[in-house]
Write a protein that holds these residues in place. Structure first.
Motif, PDB file in Angstrom:
ATOM      1  N   UNK A  50      42.255  50.669  29.603  1.00 48.59           N
ATOM      2  CA  UNK A  50      43.462  51.483  29.745  1.00 48.59           C
ATOM      3  C   UNK A  50      43.209  52.701  30.633  1.00 48.59           C
ATOM      4  N   UNK A  51      42.091  53.373  30.411  1.00 50.41           N
ATOM      5  CA  UNK A  51      41.800  54.557  31.215  1.00 50.41           C
ATOM      6  C   UNK A  51      41.574  54.197  32.677  1.00 50.41           C
ATOM      7  N   UNK A  52      41.000  53.030  32.942  1.00 49.34           N
ATOM      8  CA  UNK A  52      40.753  52.609  34.324  1.00 49.34           C
ATOM      9  C   UNK A  52      42.047  52.269  35.039  1.00 49.34           C
ATOM     10  N   UNK A  53      43.023  51.730  34.315  1.00 51.00           N
ATOM     11  CA  UNK A  53      44.323  51.443  34.927  1.00 51.00           C
ATOM     12  C   UNK A  53      44.996  52.738  35.355  1.00 51.00           C
ATOM     13  N   UNK A  54      44.946  53.746  34.509  1.00 55.96           N
ATOM     14  CA  UNK A  54      45.657  55.001  34.793  1.00 55.96           C
ATOM     15  C   UNK A  54      45.099  55.727  36.004  1.00 55.96           C
ATOM     16  N   UNK A  55      43.813  55.512  36.308  1.00 56.36           N
ATOM     17  CA  UNK A  55      43.213  56.202  37.457  1.00 56.36           C
ATOM     18  C   UNK A  55      42.944  55.239  38.614  1.00 56.36           C
ATOM     19  N   UNK A  56      43.470  54.003  38.504  1.00 51.74           N
ATOM     20  CA  UNK A  56      43.350  53.006  39.572  1.00 51.74           C
ATOM     21  C   UNK A  56      41.901  52.690  39.922  1.00 51.74           C
ATOM     22  N   UNK A  57      41.059  52.611  38.913  1.00 58.62           N
ATOM     23  CA  UNK A  57      39.663  52.213  39.127  1.00 58.62           C
ATOM     24  C   UNK A  57      39.621  50.689  39.161  1.00 58.62           C
ATOM     25  N   UNK A  58      39.996  50.109  40.318  1.00 56.42           N
ATOM     26  CA  UNK A  58      40.243  48.673  40.415  1.00 56.42           C
ATOM     27  C   UNK A  58      39.007  47.832  40.115  1.00 56.42           C
ATOM     28  N   UNK A  59      37.839  48.318  40.468  1.00 52.10           N
ATOM     29  CA  UNK A  59      36.620  47.540  40.217  1.00 52.10           C
ATOM     30  C   UNK A  59      36.436  47.281  38.726  1.00 52.10           C
ATOM     31  N   UNK A  60      36.715  48.300  37.921  1.00 50.74           N
ATOM     32  CA  UNK A  60      36.579  48.154  36.471  1.00 50.74           C
ATOM     33  C   UNK A  60      37.714  47.305  35.904  1.00 50.74           C
ATOM     34  N   UNK A  61      38.945  47.531  36.372  1.00 55.92           N
ATOM     35  CA  UNK A  61      40.103  46.797  35.854  1.00 55.92           C
ATOM     36  C   UNK A  61      39.966  45.305  36.099  1.00 55.92           C
ATOM     37  N   UNK A  62      39.673  44.925  37.342  1.00 52.90           N
ATOM     38  CA  UNK A  62      39.563  43.495  37.658  1.00 52.90           C
ATOM     39  C   UNK A  62      38.419  42.840  36.893  1.00 52.90           C
ATOM     40  N   UNK A  63      37.307  43.544  36.747  1.00 51.28           N
ATOM     41  CA  UNK A  63      36.164  42.971  36.026  1.00 51.28           C
ATOM     42  C   UNK A  63      36.485  42.761  34.556  1.00 51.28           C
ATOM     43  N   UNK A  64      37.159  43.734  33.936  1.00 52.59           N
ATOM     44  CA  UNK A  64      37.489  43.621  32.513  1.00 52.59           C
ATOM     45  C   UNK A  64      38.514  42.522  32.258  1.00 52.59           C
ATOM     46  N   UNK A  65      39.559  42.448  33.102  1.00 50.64           N
ATOM     47  CA  UNK A  65      40.562  41.400  32.914  1.00 50.64           C
ATOM     48  C   UNK A  65      39.929  40.031  33.096  1.00 50.64           C
ATOM     49  N   UNK A  66      39.032  39.901  34.060  1.00 49.02           N
ATOM     50  CA  UNK A  66      38.340  38.630  34.265  1.00 49.02           C
ATOM     51  C   UNK A  66      37.492  38.272  33.050  1.00 49.02           C
ATOM     52  N   UNK A  67      36.778  39.245  32.495  1.00 45.21           N
ATOM     53  CA  UNK A  67      35.966  38.989  31.308  1.00 45.21           C
ATOM     54  C   UNK A  67      36.836  38.618  30.109  1.00 45.21           C
ATOM     55  N   UNK A  68      37.963  39.307  29.924  1.00 44.74           N
ATOM     56  CA  UNK A  68      38.877  38.987  28.830  1.00 44.74           C
ATOM     57  C   UNK A  68      39.430  37.565  28.996  1.00 44.74           C
ATOM     58  N   UNK A  69      39.783  37.201  30.228  1.00 51.73           N
ATOM     59  CA  UNK A  69      40.303  35.857  30.477  1.00 51.73           C
ATOM     60  C   UNK A  69      39.268  34.780  30.212  1.00 51.73           C
ATOM     61  N   UNK A  70      38.032  35.020  30.647  1.00 57.75           N
ATOM     62  CA  UNK A  70      36.958  34.049  30.395  1.00 57.75           C
ATOM     63  C   UNK A  70      36.714  33.909  28.896  1.00 57.75           C
ATOM     64  N   UNK A  71      36.765  35.039  28.170  1.00 58.36           N
ATOM     65  CA  UNK A  71      36.584  34.981  26.712  1.00 58.36           C
ATOM     66  C   UNK A  71      37.680  34.149  26.053  1.00 58.36           C
ATOM     67  N   UNK A  72      38.915  34.240  26.557  1.00 64.87           N
ATOM     68  CA  UNK A  72      40.011  33.444  26.012  1.00 64.87           C
ATOM     69  C   UNK A  72      39.792  31.952  26.276  1.00 64.87           C
ATOM     70  N   UNK A  73      39.341  31.618  27.473  1.00 66.44           N
ATOM     71  CA  UNK A  73      39.082  30.215  27.812  1.00 66.44           C
ATOM     72  C   UNK A  73      37.943  29.667  26.966  1.00 66.44           C
TER      73      UNK A  73
END
Length: 320
Positions: A277-300
Motif C-alpha cells: 500500500x505504501x509503495x502504491x501511494x509513492x509510485x515505487x513501481x519496482x516494489x509494486x510490480x514485484x509484490x503483485x507478481x509474488x501475490x499472483x504466483x502464490x495464488x496460482x
C-alpha cells in the motif's frame, strides 16, 4: 497423480508470464512515475529528465518489460526508489512477518471452524446450530477492514489487552525467548481478527457436508446394522465430510493474500501488505510490480496445492 502435477506446473508457466505482463502494464498505466512529486521542486527539470533517461523510464514499454522480466528471472527485482535498497532485500525483510501472520491465521481458522462446523452439522436445527449459523451470517456480512478496526479499537485501545502496532516490542533481542513471545503476542490480535472472518465459509461448508453425508446410503446402512452414533460420525460422516475441507487449504492461502493487505495496514504490522500500500501511494513501481507478481504466483501455487491435497486425501478423485 505425478503426471497431473507435472502437467499443471507446465500450465503455470504461461499463466505466470501473462500475469507478469498484466502486472507490468497496469503499473505503467498509473499516472506519473517514481520521480513524480517526490523530489525537490528546486532541482533543474533537465536533471530530472536525465535521471529518467538513465533509469530507462523513457524507453518503450516492451523494452522496459523485457529488461524487468530478464532481471527478475535472475532474482534481480530492481531498486526501491523510496528505501534506496534492492527490492529483493526489502521484500525479504518483510516476507517472514507476512508468512507468520498467514500461518497463525490458518491455524486459528481451522481451530475455530472445524469444531463449530461439526457441532452445527451434527446438531442441525438446534439452538447451537442457530447460534453458529447466525455467527457465520454476521461474518459474511461484516467487511474485514471494518471488523479489524473494531477489534483494534476494543481490544487494543479500550481494553489494552494487545499491542496496537508493530511486530515485536522495541528493544527485544532477536533469538531470545522474550523476542519469540513478543512476536507471538503481536500476532494474536491481527491473526484472530482475520481468522474470525475467514472461518465462516469453512464452517458453513463443513456444516453442509455433514448434513448431506448424514443422508447417504452408506450411513443409513451403518445405522441399520446397529452401529453406534459415535462410530457412525467418527468413522463415516466426519471422515468423508472433512475431505473437501482439506482441499480448501490451498485456497485459504490465496484468500489470505488480500486479507493481509488490509490487516497489516490497520494494525501497522510491517509485512508485505503494508509495504504494498505504501509503495502504491509513492509510485515505487519496482516494489509494486514485484509484490503483485509474488501475490499472483502464490495464488496460482495455492490452487495447485489444493488440487494435490484433494488427490492425496481421496484416491477416488484424480484430476485430469
Amino acid at each position: 497423480m505425478w503426471k497431473t502435477i507435472v502437467r499443471r506446473i507446465f500450465v503455470m508457466i504461461p499463466q505466470i508470464f501473462f500475469l507478469s505482463l498484466l502486472v507490468f502494464l497496469l503499473a505503467k498505466a498509473m499516472p506519473g512515475d517514481a520521480l513524480t512529486g517526490s523530489i525537490d521542486p528546486n532541482i533543474d527539470p533537465a536533471a530530472i529528465e536525465a535521471q529518467r533517461e538513465r533509469l530507462g523510464l523513457n524507453n518503450p514499454w516492451f523494452i522496459q518489460y523485457w529488461d524487468w522480466i530478464k532481471n527478475a528471472v535472475t532474482g534481480d527485482l530492481g531498486q526501491s526508489f523510496r528505501f534506496k535498497m534492492p527490492v529483493t532485500q526489502l521484500i525479504g525483510e518483510r516476507m517472514m512477518n507476512t508468512v507468520w501472520l498467514s500461518v497463525a491465521t490458518l491455524i486459528l481458522t481451522y481451530v475455530i471452524a472445524v469444531p463449530l462446523g461439526i457441532i452445527s452439522g451434527r446438531y442441525n436445527d438446534t439452538w447451537s446450530d442457530r447460534l453458529i449459523t447466525g455467527y457465520t451470517y454476521l461474518g459474511f456480512a461484516a467487511p474485514l477492514f471494518i471488523f479489524a478496526l473494531l477489534m483494534l479499537w476494543v481490544f487494543g485501545f479500550q481494553l489494552g489487552w494487545f499491542p496496537t502496532e508493530g511486530s515485536v516490542a522495541p528493544g527485544s533481542a532477536a533469538g531470545t525467548f522474550a523476542y519469540a513471545m513478543s512476536k507471538i503476542y503481536h500476532l494474536l490480535l491481527p491473526s484472530l481478527s482475520m481468522a474470525l472472518i475467514t472461518t465462516v465459509s469453512t464452517v458453513q461448508y463443513l456444516r453442509s457436508e455433514i448434513i448431506d453425508t448424514k443422508q447417504k446410503d452408506f450411513v443409513l446402512t451403518a445405522r441399520a446394522k446397529g452401529a453406534s452414533e459415535s462410530r457412525i460420525y467418527n468413522r463415516h460422516i466426519l471422515r468423508n465430510s472433512l475431505l473437501p475441507i482439506a482441499a480448501f487449504f490451498g485456497y485459504e492461502i490465496t484468500g489470505l493474500i488480500g486479507g493481509t493487505v488490509f490487516i497489516e495496514n490497520i494494525f501497522s504490522y510491517p509485512g508485505m501488505g503494508q509495504l504494498f500500500i505504501s509503495s502504491i501511494s509513492i509510485r515505487d513501481f519496482s516494489v509494486v510490480t514485484s509484490l503483485v507478481l509474488l501475490f499472483g504466483i502464490a495464488s496460482i501455487v495455492g490452487a495447485l496445492l489444493s488440487d494435490m491435497i484433494l488427490s492425496a486425501v481421496d484416491p477416488r478423485i484424480r484430476i485430469k
